[in-house]
Design a protein around this motif. Sequence first.
Motif, mmCIF file in Angstrom:
data_model
loop_
_atom_site.group_PDB
_atom_site.id
_atom_site.type_symbol
_atom_site.label_atom_id
_atom_site.label_comp_id
_atom_site.label_asym_id
_atom_site.label_seq_id
_atom_site.Cartn_x
_atom_site.Cartn_y
_atom_site.Cartn_z
ATOM 1 N N THR A 108 0.831 -1.204 0.000
ATOM 2 C CA THR A 108 0.000 0.000 0.000
ATOM 3 C C THR A 108 0.865 1.253 0.000
ATOM 4 N N THR A 109 1.905 1.258 0.837
ATOM 5 C CA THR A 109 2.817 2.400 0.879
ATOM 6 C C THR A 109 3.511 2.588 -0.466
ATOM 7 N N ASP B 22 2.383 1.733 -3.437
ATOM 8 C CA ASP B 22 1.410 2.278 -4.393
ATOM 9 C C ASP B 22 1.231 3.777 -4.201
ATOM 10 N N GLN B 23 1.108 4.199 -2.941
ATOM 11 C CA GLN B 23 0.934 5.625 -2.661
ATOM 12 C C GLN B 23 2.156 6.423 -3.095
ATOM 13 N N LEU B 24 3.337 5.872 -2.839
ATOM 14 C CA LEU B 24 4.564 6.552 -3.249
ATOM 15 C C LEU B 24 4.663 6.632 -4.764
ATOM 16 N N ASP C 176 2.175 6.694 -6.906
ATOM 17 C CA ASP C 176 1.218 7.697 -7.370
ATOM 18 C C ASP C 176 1.753 9.114 -7.161
ATOM 19 N N ALA C 177 2.414 9.333 -5.999
ATOM 20 C CA ALA C 177 2.962 10.660 -5.720
ATOM 21 C C ALA C 177 4.074 11.016 -6.696
#
Length: 199
Positions: free
Chosen positions: A183-184, A186-188, A190-191
Amino acid sequence: MFATFQPGDSLLHRLSAGVKILLVCGLIVALTVAIREPWHVLPALGLTVALYVVGRIRPRAAWDQLRPVLPVLTAILLLQWLVADLDTALRVCGALLVAISVAALVALTTRVSDMLDSVTRAARPLRHVGVSPDRVALVLVLTVRAIPLLAAQLRQVTEARKARGLGMSVRALVVPTVLGALTTADQLGDALAARGVDD
């Protein structure tokens, strides 16, 4: 690599970041090859302790490097014991413990900016084959930042597992940790994509 830089004037602090990175890589490879029997771990750990003394790292700071990875090393020890034998489990976990400790020592005695500068300079010849040194440095930054994040995730999962009374369940430790890490990531991703890093 779980703690921040510890200022000091020891021999290890004065060594350049590039030299330390090369030395630690060579030392880890040498120790991994040299550890053939479980008792070989003891002199390797003794050498690691000596390096911490040379670097004038406080015992508490050294312990903070090891504490987050102990549950993972314990799980690896049990897994290796089940699929192989106790000697193999001790050798593998001993080599991992030494490698993590030595890598952590570099992080404790070297500023991240100095490490990034050294890696960027070393990667400059790769421009000729289409590799961006700045991208290489970015990967290193993300790796350094990800380690404490994963350590924090592991601590949270361990505490939650204890609160639920799940004891030594490896599945209760590994599955939430891996899902949290994905999850982390994926978020990174996307950022970074939002900032045009993947262009």
